[in-house]
Design an enzyme around this catalytic site. Structure first.
Site, PDB file in Angstrom:
ATOM      1  N   HIS A 198       0.888 -16.816 -11.380  1.00 54.26           N
ATOM      2  CA  HIS A 198       2.181 -16.606 -12.035  1.00 54.26           C
ATOM      3  C   HIS A 198       1.965 -16.419 -13.538  1.00 54.26           C
ATOM      4  CE1 HIS A 198       4.105 -19.034  -8.491  1.00 54.26           C
ATOM      5  NE2 HIS A 198       3.801 -17.792  -8.150  1.00 54.26           N
ATOM      6  N   SER A 247       6.561  -4.405 -10.457  1.00 55.63           N
ATOM      7  CA  SER A 247       7.931  -4.897 -10.236  1.00 55.63           C
ATOM      8  C   SER A 247       8.865  -4.401 -11.329  1.00 55.63           C
ATOM      9  CB  SER A 247       7.935  -6.425 -10.192  1.00 55.63           C
ATOM     10  OG  SER A 247       7.117  -6.897  -9.141  1.00 55.63           O
ATOM     11  N   ALA A 248       8.478  -4.590 -12.602  1.00 61.00           N
ATOM     12  CA  ALA A 248       9.357  -4.197 -13.704  1.00 61.00           C
ATOM     13  C   ALA A 248       9.455  -2.681 -13.817  1.00 61.00           C
ATOM     14  CB  ALA A 248       8.854  -4.799 -15.008  1.00 61.00           C
ATOM     15  N   GLU A 282       1.180   5.178 -13.337  1.00 58.29           N
ATOM     16  CA  GLU A 282       0.610   4.062 -12.581  1.00 58.29           C
ATOM     17  C   GLU A 282      -0.886   4.269 -12.415  1.00 58.29           C
ATOM     18  OE1 GLU A 282      -0.725   1.074 -10.568  1.00 58.29           O
ATOM     19  OE2 GLU A 282       1.318   1.062 -11.417  1.00 58.29           O
ATOM     20  N   ALA A 283      -1.665   3.234 -12.759  1.00 59.77           N
ATOM     21  CA  ALA A 283      -3.121   3.335 -12.684  1.00 59.77           C
ATOM     22  C   ALA A 283      -3.633   3.383 -11.248  1.00 59.77           C
ATOM     23  CB  ALA A 283      -3.766   2.171 -13.429  1.00 59.77           C
TER      24      ALA A 283
END
Length: 508
Positions: free
Chosen positions: A448, A17-18, A38-39
């Site tokens: 969360h 998201s970030a 990105e993994a």
């Protein structure tokens, strides 16, 4: 791969998201070159697009597959899914898009973090979204995300809203805004019947920019540090190890688990812990990986006396309530919602509910704090996660109150046409002690996770109010790791806002 590594102005670690927000916004300037690592893979699973299929993504190739340690008082581990692939956790979550109550954000400013109160963040919340018909003073009109309120609520959602009125809880006009308490209809990141992840909204529309390089299946091993200056990262794709350099900053967006893990692998963290694994200590920062906060959840499960139709949205949670466990708490610390599936705890005795539904209770202002620690020095190894749920007894007190609130709601006349036997915990579970035991045994994570690279103005804070890693130059943390205390709602909307503000801080 595009421009040579030494040409990058910024390196963003993590396309969740970030990371999607930061990479897309920074490359709006054609003279700014960004490398996004990105993994996970580039192509999503088909189930990602299907809102009702989100539970199947836990344990899939798009989930890192974390579990907690065996939890005290619970006697088992708990899955901690987190997204791996474009969009990160926004590609596998349950899509609720709701802000925390303004007072839970104002707590950050009251702790000395200038610029992080609710009113400070409101422009960034608005920047993320396009809410048709929303109040333009509060809701965004031109952002990439298009939060959706189900146009045909599930009949159990309608029953829940009717029950709210019958038991006397307030009804909010826009429960998603962060300005109201009570019950209201939830918005979701669903557009035209399909999930809208951070990748869908922010990243994919700009992938053709010549100043943005995306490398997937790229596992970041460590930060490259020269003294107190971060100059890049080391990562691998398959058997190849690459060192990528940047002239500006490395922006860590690997999430509340991945970001502290990367810092510790780089020699920044609790020195005794790093020495256990022979990692050279560059900085003794005890709070890297500390301050884990998550929203624990428990459920009331009911048999249904009639068939429960499938959801047209995400399978439940179309109606959410933000409530206070007592008049003394500073903001709503409980969330109650109705799920149209029976979220039974399989490790507890009791009959299978068959057709059933759930009233779920989550504590959104927990006092308990946990840790993320390394399992070893190998990049990509799953870390050791100990959330330490309910180690502060105040959390159990609040959850028992939440169960009683949910039970009152569940026995309201509006549910008469649906309600069969209470499958869990069962009507025989009534006393304070019985409910406290059930709160432990029925524990679920609401997924969360946040707080593991806490921002603050004190000497133990990991990042400062500008999200810069304290004691170092050229590195910031821009994800949920920085949240010093919990927000009283599902966290994804807040992560988007943090990232939007981070972009402005980087540019300034």
């Amino acid at each position: 791969m595009g421009p040579s590594a030494d040409e990058y102005d910024f390196i963003v670690v993590g396309a969740g998201s970030a990371g999607c927000v930061v990479a897309a916004r920074l490359t709006e300037d054609p003279d700014t070159r960004v490398l996004l690592l990105e993994a996970g893979g580039r192509e999503p699973l088909e189930a990602v697009a299907l809102p009702r299929s989100w539970p199947s993504l836990t344990g899939s190739s798009m989930d890192w597959g974390d579990h907690t340690v065996v939890l005290e008082g619970v006697g088992r581990t708990e899955a901690w899914p987190r997204g791996r692939g474009l969009g990160g956790s926004s590609a596998i979550n349950a899509m609720a898009f709701i802000r925390g109550h303004r007072a839970s954000h104002d707590a950050w400013a009251e702790a000395g973090l200038k610029g992080w109160g609710f009113d400070d963040l409101l422009p960034y919340f608005k920047r993320t979204e396009h809410v048709a018909g929303g109040d333009p003073a509060v809701r965004g009109q031109n952002g990439p995300l298009s939060p959706w309120t189900p146009t045909e609520p599930h009949p159990l959602s309608l029953a829940a809203m009717e029950a709210v009125g019958q038991v006397g809880h307030p009804v909010a006009g826009d429960i998603n805004s962060g300005l109201e308490e009570g019950f209201g209809r939830t918005q979701f990141t669903i557009v035209d019947g399909k999930r809208q992840s951070a990748a869908d909204a922010y990243l994919l529309p700009v992938l053709d920019r010549p100043n943005l390089d995306l490398v997937t299946d790229a596992l970041v091993h460590r930060l490259v540090l020269r003294g107190e200056c971060c100059t890049g990262v080391e990562y691998s794709t398959g058997s190849s190890v690459v060192t990528a350099q940047c002239s500006g900053e490395v922006l860590l967006a690997a999430g509340a688990v991945g970001t502290p893990q990367l810092l510790m692998l780089s020699g920044i963290g609790p020195q005794e812990h790093l020495r256990e694994f022979g990692i050279p200590v560059l900085a003794d920062v005890p709070d890297v990986g500390a301050n884990v906060h998550d929203h624990p959840m428990t459920t009331l499960v009911y048999h249904s006396i009639r068939p429960v139709p499938p959801s047209t949205s995400n399978g439940g949670g179309e109606v959410k309530g933000t409530l206070r466990s007592s008049p003394e708490v500073p903001w709503p610390d409980l969330q109650v919602f109705c799920s149209v599936v029976p979220l039974r705890t399989a490790t507890l005795p009791g009959p299978e509910p068959g057709a059933g539904y759930t009233l779920a209770v989550s504590l959104t202002a927990p006092f308990s704090r946990g840790t993320v620690r390394l399992a070893g020095p190998t990049p990509g190894a799953l870390p050791v996660i100990d959330p330490r749920y309910y180690t502060d007894s105040r959390d159990v007190d609040a959850m028992v109150t939440g169960l009683r609130i949910a039970r009152e709601l569940g026995t309201a006349p509006a549910f008469d046409a649906w309600r069969g036997e209470e499958a869990q915990p069962g009507v025989g579970t009534q006393s304070e002690e019985e409910l406290r035991v059930y709160v432990h045994r029925s524990l679920r994570s609401y997924h969360h996770y946040a707080g593991t690279c806490r921002m603050g103005v004190d000497d133990r804070a990991v990042v400062d109010a500008d999200l810069r890693l304290r004691g170092f130059q050229g590195v910031r943390v821009v994800d949920a790791s920085v949240m010093p205390t919990p927000v009283s709602a599902n966290t994804n909307a807040t992560v988007y806002a943090i990232a939007e503000r981070a972009v402005e801080l980087v540019r300034s």
